[in-house]
Each structure stands twice: as C-alpha cells, then as structure tokens.
Design an enzyme around this catalytic site. Structure first.
Site, PDB file in Angstrom:
ATOM      1  N   GLU A   1       0.833  -1.205   0.000  1.00 14.22           N
ATOM      2  CA  GLU A   1       0.000   0.000   0.000  1.00 14.22           C
ATOM      3  C   GLU A   1       0.870   1.259   0.000  1.00 14.22           C
ATOM      4  O   GLU A   1       1.872   1.343   0.707  1.00 14.22           O
ATOM      5  CB  GLU A   1      -0.882  -0.014   1.250  1.00 14.22           C
ATOM      6  CG  GLU A   1      -1.810   1.174   1.383  1.00 14.22           C
ATOM      7  CD  GLU A   1      -2.571   1.184   2.713  1.00 14.22           C
ATOM      8  OE1 GLU A   1      -3.578   1.889   2.805  1.00 14.22           O
ATOM      9  OE2 GLU A   1      -2.134   0.479   3.665  1.00 14.22           O
TER      10      GLU A   1
ATOM     11  N   CYS B   1      -5.687  -2.688   2.830  1.00 13.79           N
ATOM     12  CA  CYS B   1      -5.311  -2.666   4.240  1.00 13.79           C
ATOM     13  C   CYS B   1      -6.496  -2.826   5.195  1.00 13.79           C
ATOM     14  O   CYS B   1      -6.991  -3.927   5.353  1.00 13.79           O
ATOM     15  CB  CYS B   1      -4.483  -1.427   4.544  1.00 13.79           C
ATOM     16  SG  CYS B   1      -3.454  -1.593   6.037  1.00 13.79           S
TER      17      CYS B   1
ATOM     18  N   LYS C   1     -10.381   2.816  -1.326  1.00  9.99           N
ATOM     19  CA  LYS C   1     -10.489   2.171  -0.018  1.00  9.99           C
ATOM     20  C   LYS C   1     -11.794   2.549   0.671  1.00  9.99           C
ATOM     21  O   LYS C   1     -12.130   3.732   0.801  1.00  9.99           O
ATOM     22  CB  LYS C   1      -9.284   2.582   0.824  1.00  9.99           C
ATOM     23  CG  LYS C   1      -9.118   1.860   2.154  1.00  9.99           C
ATOM     24  CD  LYS C   1      -7.779   2.251   2.766  1.00  9.99           C
ATOM     25  CE  LYS C   1      -7.454   1.535   4.051  1.00  9.99           C
ATOM     26  NZ  LYS C   1      -6.100   1.883   4.539  1.00  9.99           N
TER      27      LYS C   1
END
Length: 297
Positions: free
Chosen positions: A55, A165, A128
């Site tokens: 990431e 993540c 995200k």
C-alpha cells in the site's frame, strides 16, 4: 525469494501464479518506485503473472500524523506518473499489477488502487472503503471513503478482488468480492506496530482474519506489506499468499525484502469452492442486520 506450490497444483494451462512484493519504503518517491519495480521484475522472471506491491509504496507512510502539506503528494488518475510507469511495466512483462496510490479527484482525496491488465490497460480504480483512525494511522484526515463498493476486475489471469489494508479486517468486504465472482482476494497493506500500545503485536490476528476470509470464501488471499521503521511505526512485513484452506503457502518474514510466489489451478480452485457449498447454502434473507448501521434488522 519464497516460493511454494499450493495444494491445488497447475493443470491444463489454467495456472494462476501470484507474487507479493515486500520491501522498505522510507526513501524518496523515485527510490521507492524503482525498488518496487525491481522486485516486480524479479517476481515476473520467476513466473508470476499477477504481482501485488504494498500500500502507498511511493513514499513513507505519511498518515502517521496530520500534516496539511502531505496533501501535495496526491495526484489525479489521469497522467499519474507511477500509474503510467507501471502500466508500461505491465505491458512489457505481460503481467497484472494492482498499483496503490494517493488519489486526488477534484477537491476529494482517496487511498486507491489502479488495476493494470497485462496489456497495460487500466481496468479501473478501487477506492479504499474502510478508513482507520487511531494513533499512528490517521487516515481519516486524508482519505474520503470510497463509495463505489467492492470491485472485481476481469484480468488476463482471471477475476481478482482488491481491497486495501483496513478493508482486510472486514468479512463483509471479502464476501462481497467473492459474490462478485472473484477467484482471489488481494490486499496491499501498510501495517505494523501500534505507537500507543507498544506491546500490542497485531501480526498474528492480521494473518488469522485473512485466513478466515480464504476459508469462508474458498479462495486464495494475498497480502503485501512493507518493512522497516518509519518514525513511530515498525512495519512487520510478513507478507503472504494463502490457499483456500487458509494455509500460508508462500510467505516472507518480518524483516526481509523480496517476493513470495504461489501457484494455483483456477479449475481446481473453482471445483473445491463449489464443493464446499458455502455459496449454495447462503441465506441472504436472514442477513438484514448486516446492512443496518446498528445491527437492527
């Protein structure tokens, strides 16, 4: 380099060979991008056709603190120098590359992944969805949550689901990608020590939750993390690929830089996934609590 062959071995040319990149990323953008590119080339030379970098690999993990000047690191998708560089790399090597980057879109900012196919075409961008907020991980200051839902990309090596993540801790995200037709789940990651809780080592729970996604959805899961100490966080690496039973079939340790590669048969994975019956026996009419903010169906 770590490489193992998964329980479902290749047969009939349907091999899915996935590699994860793990390295330190505390340097300048150019140095970091060049380092990741070198490891991508290493993975491709070893046979990986889908290679996952960590990431926000262009620079140090800047969300440790709330700094207004860090917004200057963001760039729109159009003309993004790292996306363009990795699109050319994907085309050269004939591989799929999910590229993590800090996106600016108008006045909004996102933590995003652009999925580049083996011909260099950008298939789309995932933003995200789950944004953490805590000591050392101040992402809500920088990133607006993505609103397009969980995406599955049809690539030259099959259908891939990509989260980022903090997304990897949510079983709903993994199931949504599986229901969308994903054959493998990918999570670029930046995770390590907890500055406010130095004795709280989350590495093993991090492994376990993704192994659970692999088992519950009967498909491989891959996560790529960074290593090294950046300011208050020591990133614990431990990047891995696990099979549909949750077994880590390729992995790196807490400190090493390199790539880990695993190989699967798509046909064998599909057969095993159907055999478990997890999707056959779902009862969506009973799951109303999952879409209510307070769990009250």
């Amino acid at each position: 380099m770590s490489e193992q062959r998964a329980r479902s071995t290749s047969r009939g040319g349907d091999e899915l060979a996935v590699g994860v990149v793990q390295c330190g990323l505390g340097d300048t953008r150019e140095a970091n991008v060049a380092r990741v590119e070198a490891f991508v080339r290493e993975a491709a030379s070893a046979g990986a056709r889908l290679v996952l970098p960590p990431e926000l690999f262009e620079g140090p993990y800047f969300p440790q603190e709330e700094r207004e000047e860090a917004f200057a690191l963001a760039h729109p998708v159009a003309g993004h120098p790292t996306l363009e560089r990795f699109a050319a790399l994907a085309r050269e090597l004939g591989i799929i590359l999910p590229v993590s980057f800090f996106e600016r879109a108008g006045q909004a900012h996102f933590n995003s992944v652009g999925v580049v196919d083996a011909d260099g075409a950008l298939l789309g961008v995932y933003r995200k969805s789950h944004i953490p907020d805590g000591p050392g991980y101040e992402e809500k200051f920088y990133f607006r949550p993505g609103a397009q839902g969980f995406r599955v990309f049809e690539t030259a090596v099959g259908r891939i689901g990509v989260g980022i993540c903090w997304d990897q801790w949510f079983p709903e995200a993994a199931r949504a990608m599986a229901l969308g037709g994903a054959e493998i789940l990918l999570y670029p990651t930046a995770i390590g020590s907890e500055p406010a809780e130095p004795d709280n080592d989350t590495r093993d729970p991090w492994w376990r939750v993704m192994a659970g996604h692999a088992v519950a959805n009967a498909m491989p899961v891959a996560a790529a993390n960074r290593v090294g100490t950046e300011d208050a966080i020591t990133f614990y690496g431990s990047s891995f690929v696990c099979d549909g039973r949750g077994e880590r079939v390729a992995a790196l340790d807490r400190r090493e830089e390199g790539v880990a590669i695993a190989r699967f048969s798509r046909a064998a994975l599909a057969e095993e996934r159907a055999g478990w019956g997890f999707f056959r026996d779902r009862r969506p009419e009973l799951y109303g609590a999952l879409v209510a903010p307070d769990g009250d169906a």
